[in-house]
Design a protein around this motif. Structure first.
Motif, PDB file in Angstrom:
ATOM      1  N   MET A   1     -77.737 -14.030 -53.013  1.00 15.75           N
ATOM      2  CA  MET A   1     -78.211 -15.091 -52.154  1.00 15.75           C
ATOM      3  C   MET A   1     -77.086 -15.697 -51.345  1.00 15.75           C
ATOM      4  O   MET A   1     -77.286 -16.447 -50.418  1.00 15.75           O
ATOM      5  CB  MET A   1     -78.877 -16.171 -53.019  1.00 15.75           C
ATOM      6  CG  MET A   1     -79.631 -17.214 -52.221  1.00 15.75           C
ATOM      7  SD  MET A   1     -80.521 -18.277 -53.337  1.00 15.75           S
ATOM      8  CE  MET A   1     -81.259 -19.396 -52.182  1.00 15.75           C
ATOM      9  N   SER A 587     -80.565 -15.178 -46.091  1.00 17.80           N
ATOM     10  CA  SER A 587     -80.451 -15.436 -47.522  1.00 17.80           C
ATOM     11  C   SER A 587     -80.758 -16.901 -47.802  1.00 17.80           C
ATOM     12  O   SER A 587     -81.861 -17.359 -47.497  1.00 17.80           O
ATOM     13  CB  SER A 587     -79.061 -15.029 -48.009  1.00 17.80           C
ATOM     14  OG  SER A 587     -78.996 -14.980 -49.414  1.00 17.80           O
ATOM     15  N   HIS A 694     -79.852  -6.293 -49.463  1.00 14.72           N
ATOM     16  CA  HIS A 694     -79.751  -7.667 -48.971  1.00 14.72           C
ATOM     17  C   HIS A 694     -79.016  -7.744 -47.629  1.00 14.72           C
ATOM     18  O   HIS A 694     -79.273  -8.643 -46.827  1.00 14.72           O
ATOM     19  CB  HIS A 694     -79.028  -8.520 -50.023  1.00 14.72           C
ATOM     20  CG  HIS A 694     -79.165  -9.986 -49.821  1.00 14.72           C
ATOM     21  ND1 HIS A 694     -80.387 -10.626 -49.723  1.00 14.72           N
ATOM     22  CD2 HIS A 694     -78.229 -10.972 -49.717  1.00 14.72           C
ATOM     23  CE1 HIS A 694     -80.197 -11.920 -49.565  1.00 14.72           C
ATOM     24  NE2 HIS A 694     -78.902 -12.161 -49.542  1.00 14.72           N
TER      25      HIS A 694
END
Length: 723
Positions: A1, A587, A694
Motif C-alpha cells: 500500500m 495505492s 501493484h
C-alpha cells in the motif's frame, strides 16, 4: 500500500567500527578503510581512491567470466570479505515480491584468480542473502527457506535447517514482514564465525489469498499468496542460534506469545556472544528491547516503551563506549530523537535536543564526539545535514550550505573523511559532488555542485510552494504548478495529487515536484494547475502530534485536511475553476482519491484512483492494525474510513484502475467497490489490467496504455485550459 517510509529503515545491519559507524551507505560500496570505494564499471570491479580518483581494477572481466563461457557475469551487486581477498558476486536475480532478492552467487578469489559458484546443486536463482563469515572461510545463504553454510576451501555444503517449506520460513520472511517491516535478510553471522542467528517464520496457519490467472492458459488457475488480513493472527516468529559445527539450533527464550508479538529487528552485539532484539506487541504500541545469551538462550528485558498510538521498528543498533551503550531512536518526547542508552537500559541520555525531528542517521563519529543526521527543523518539505555532540551537550549545527535550499543526501565514508553529496530541488535537477567531509568542501571545483548548477538551464515556469490554513486551524504545506503563460484573469482547472496516509510525503521540495508521470503530455502546457499537499498523518518532520493525529482516523482526518485545504484554496484564488476540480492517487493515494470524491462531492468533480484499498478490512494486519488499532472489539473506525462506506455519495466522474494480480492491495477491493457503486446505480469507468501487480508495470505497453487512458479521461471530464 505504500512506496516508501520516512522513519523505518529498509534493511538492518550492525556496523562494527570502533570509532565510526555508518547508518546508511547511500548506494556507495566503501572500502573498509573508507579512503576508497568499489564500483562496477564496464563489467569489471574497480576501486576508486579519493581524493584523486585513482582507479585500480580489482576483479577483471576475465576473472568474472565462468569457465566454458565467453561473457562475464552480469553483476547485480557484490561484497568483499574483510581482508579484500574475495568477493561475493550476485547475479541472475529474480523477484520474490517487490525485490529481486534471490539469484545465483559466485566467489571471485582475487588472490588465486579463480571464480567458483556457491550453492551448486541448488535450483537456479534460488540463493538469498549470501554473505561471508567474519573470518572469511565460509559463505552462508538461504535456499528454498533453509539456511546453508558452505566451506570455501572444501566446497562442502551443510544444511543448518532442514524443515523449510513454502510456509515454514528460515532465514528470510513472509510477505507481510517484508512489506511492512522492511525485513528481507533473515540471518546474521556471529562475530566469531561459529554460529548464525536467524528468524524462523511459521506461516503454516496463515490463509492463502487466491488470485486468479485467466490469461496464461486456456484454463484459469489460482495464484495463492500467504497473506494475513486485518484481524487475522500474524505468523509465529522466533529467533534461533544454530551452531555451525553441529547444525543444532538453540531457540532464544523470548517471553510472550510468538504469534501475538512481532520481532522486526535482531542483531549481534559486536564482539560478544549476545544478541539484541526488538519485540513489538500485536497493537505495535509497546516496544521491548531484549539482550539474549546466544549459548544459553536466556533473555533479559533491558528497555520498554509504550505509546498511545504506535511505535516504529528501530533502525539499526549502533554501539558506543566499547559496546556498553547503544543508540536508540524514539518519538517518546514528541519528536523523533536519538538517545544513548546503557546496555542494561538503566541510563539514557537525550542526544538531539529540541523541537525538531531526526529524518535519517548519517554518521556516528565517536572519536570526535559527533553525530550527523538529516533533519529540517524549519521547512518540512526539505532535508539537510546537521550535527550535534554525541554526549548530548551540544547545540544543533547545520552542515549543508544554506545557499542550496532543497533536498540533500550524503553517503559518508566509514572514516568520516569523504562523502558523496547529492542535491536536488523542484528547480534543480539532481547533482552530485565528491567532497572532503572534514572540511565540507568539494574535492575540486570541476564537478562540484556549484559548477554544475551554472550549467543548468533556468526553469521558466517554477513550482510554487505555499502554506494553507484550513478552517480547522491546520496548516498544510503544498506545491503548485501553474499553467505556462498563466493569465490570472482566467479560470483554470485544478488537479490534486494525493497520497494522504502515513507512508509517503508528496509535497517535498524535490526534482519532479509539479510533474505527473501518468499524464501523457505536459499538464502545464495544456493548461492545468497541478497541486499536492501533505495532510496530518503524512511522514514529514513536523513532530509526533502531526504524524500520529491520523491514528484510528485513516479515511477521516486526512480526507478532511485535504478537502478543507482545497476549499480554502478555491476561495482564495479566483483563477481556480471550482467546476473543474480533479484528484488522483495510487495505492493509499487511490483510497484518498475515492474518499475525497465520495465524502466531498461538492468540491471534487473528477477522480482517478489506482490500486486503492476500498475496504480497510481487506488489507494486511501489520500496516492497518498499526495505524488503525486492532479491530477488537469493534471495526467501526475501519468502516468509517473505508471508501465503500461512502460510495453511495458519488456524484462526479470516476475512473478506477487496478491490476488483477496485485498481491499487495488485492483486486477484491475493486470488486467490492464495483458492487457498492452498482448497488447505488452510480455510473463510473473501470480499467482492469490482467495479472499486473501493484505497480501495474508488467507487460508490453502497459504503462504507456495507463498514461493514455488516464489522460483521455482527465481531458474529457476536467477539460484543460483557461476560460
Amino acid at each position: 500500500m505504500k512506496f516508501n517510509k520516512l522513519f523505518i529503515a529498509i534493511a538492518v545491519a550492525s556496523i562494527m567500527g570502533a570509532n565510526f559507524a555508518k547508518a546508511q551507505r547511500g548506494g556507495i560500496n566503501w572500502t573498509k578503510d573508507g579512503n576508497s570505494y568499489y564500483q562496477n564499471i564496464g563489467g569489471e570491479i574497480v576501486t576508486i581512491t579519493l581524493p584523486k580518483n585513482d582507479r585500480k581494477t580489482i576483479i577483471s572481466r576475465e576473472l568474472l567470466t565462468p569457465a566454458g563461457t565467453s561473457s562475464p557475469l552480469r553483476v547485480r551487486s557484490f561484497q568483499l570479505n574483510d581482508d579484500g581477498t574475495k568477493a561475493l558476486i550476485y547475479t541472475n536475480t529474480k523477484r520474490v515480491w517487490r525485490q529481486d532478492s534471490r539469484g545465483d552467487y559466485w566467489v571471485a578469489d582475487i588472490t588465486n584468480n579463480t571464480l567458483k559458484q556457491v550453492g551448486k546443486g541448488k535450483p537456479a536463482s534460488s540463493l538469498m542473502f549470501a554473505k561471508f563469515s567474519p573470518d572469511g572461510s565460509k559463505v552462508a545463504y538461504v535456499s528454498e527457506h533453509n539456511v546453508y553454510v558452505e566451506d570455501l576451501a572444501s566446497g562442502n555444503i551443510k544444511a543448518l535447517t532442514t524443515n523449510g517449506t513454502t510456509r515454514m520460513i528460515n532465514g528470510t520472511f513472509d510477505w507481510v514482514y517484508e512489506e511492512e517491516f522492511g525485513c528481507l535478510d533473515g540471518f546474521r553471522w556471529s562475530p566469531d564465525s561459529k554460529s548464525i542467528a536467524y528468524w524462523q517464520i511459521d506461516a503454516t496457519k496463515i490463509k492463502n489469498f487466491l488470485m486468479i490467472n485467466n490469461t496464461d492458459s486456456i484454463y484459469s488457475f489460482n495464484v495463492p499468496v500467504e497473506y494475513p488480513k486485518v484481524g487475522q493472527d500474524p505468523s509465529s516468529c522466533k529467533i534461533g542460534v544454530v551452531d555451525i559445527a553441529t547444525a543444532k539450533t538453540n531457540w532464544l527464550a523470548v517471553p510472550g506469545s510468538a504469534i501475538q508479538n512481532y520481532i522486526p529487528r535482531m542483531d549481534w552485539i559486536p564482539n560478544t556472544n549476545e544478541i539484541i532484539l526488538q519485540q513489538l506487541n500485536r497493537e505495535q504500541n509497546e516496544s521491548k528491547l531484549f539482550v539474549a545469551n546466544a549459548t544459553t538462550g536466556t533473555v533479559n528485558e533491558i528497555y520498554k516503551e509504550t505509546n498511545k498510538s504506535w511505535i516504529d521498528a528501530q533502525d539499526q543498533f549502533f554501539w558506543l563506549n566499547g559496546n556498553k551503550e547503544f543508540i536508540y531512536q524514539t518519538e517518546k518526547d514528541g519528536y523523533n530523537h536519538l538517545y544513548r542508552v546503557s546496555k542494561d537500559g538503566k541510563k539514557e541520555t537525550l542526544i538531539t535536543k529540541g523541537n525538531y525531528d531526526i529524518i535519517d542517521l548519517s554518521l556516528i563519529d565517536e572519536k570526535n564526539n559527533t553525530v550527523y543526521f538529516m533533519a529540517s527543523p524549519n521547512n518540512a518539505t526539505q532535508k539537510y545535514l546537521y550535527k550535534t555532540k554525541l554526549d548530548g551537550r551540544g547545540k544543533l549545527e547545520m552542515v549543508t550550505p544554506s545557499v542550496l535550499p532543497g533536498t540533500h543526501s550524503y553517503s559518508i565514508s566509514p572514516n568520516g573523511l569523504f562523502a558523496r553529496h547529492s542535491y536536488n530541488s523542484s528547480t534543480v535537477a539532481p547533482v552530485t559532488e565528491w567532497m572532503n567531509f572534514a572540511t565540507n568542501n568539494p574535492l575540486s571545483m570541476e564537478g562540484s555542485i556549484t559548477s554544475q548548477l551554472g550549467k543548468q538551464q533556468a526553469i521558466k515556469n517554477k513550482v510554487e510552494f505555499f502554506k494553507v490554513t484550513t478552517e480547522d486551524g491546520v496548516e498544510l504545506d503544498g506545491w503548485m504548478k501553474k499553467p505556462d503563460n498563466f493569465d490570472a484573469t482566467k479560470k483554470y482547472p485544478v488537479v490534486f495529487y494525493v497520497y494522504g496516509e502515513p507512508a509517503t510525503q508528496t509535497a517535498a521540495d524535490v526534482w519532479g515536484a509539479g510533474r505527473n508521470s501518468l499524464y501523457a503530455g505536459d499538464m502545464a502546457k495544456d493548461g492545468y494547475i497541478y497541486i499536492s499537499m501533505d495532510n496530518r498523518g503524512a511522514p514529514v518532520p513536523k513532530g509526533t502530534a502531526w504524524r500520529k493525529a491520523i491514528y484510528k482516523n485513516i479515511g477521516v482526518i486526512n480526507i478532511r485536511d485535504q478537502a478543507m485545504a482545497t476549499k480554502k484554496l478555491l476561495a482564495t484564488y479566483p483563477f481556480m475553476d471550482k467546476d473543474r476540480v480533479a484528484v488522483h492517487g495510487w495505492s493509499g493515494g487511490g483510497s484518498s482519491t475515492l474518499n475525497l470524491l465520495f465524502q466531498y462531492p461538492e468540491i471534487y468533480k473528477t477522480g482517478i484512483a489506482v490500486a486503492a484499498v476500498a475496504n480497510q478490512l481487506t488489507y494486511d494486519n501489520i500496516y492497518q492494525e498499526r495505524y488503525m488499532g486492532t479491530p477488537f472489539p469493534t471495526t467501526d473506525a475501519y468502516v468509517k474510513g473505508s471508501p465503500i462506506t461512502h460510495a453511495k455519495n458519488l456524484q462526479g466522474n470516476l475512473l478506477y484502475i487496478h491490476g488483477t494480480g496485485d498481491d499487495n492491495v488485492h483486486y477484491q477491493n475493486a470488486e467490492m467497490l464495483i458492487n457498492e457503486l452498482v448497488k447505488h446505480k452510480k455510473v463510473f469507468q473501470l480499467m482492469s489490467y490482467p495479472n499486473r501487480t501493484h505497480s501495474i508495470g508488467e507487460g508490453e505497453g502497459t504503462r504507456e496504455h495507463l498514461a493514455l487512458i488516464f489522460t483521455k479521461f482527465l481531458k474529457e471530464n476536467c477539460p484543460p485550459g483557461g476560460r
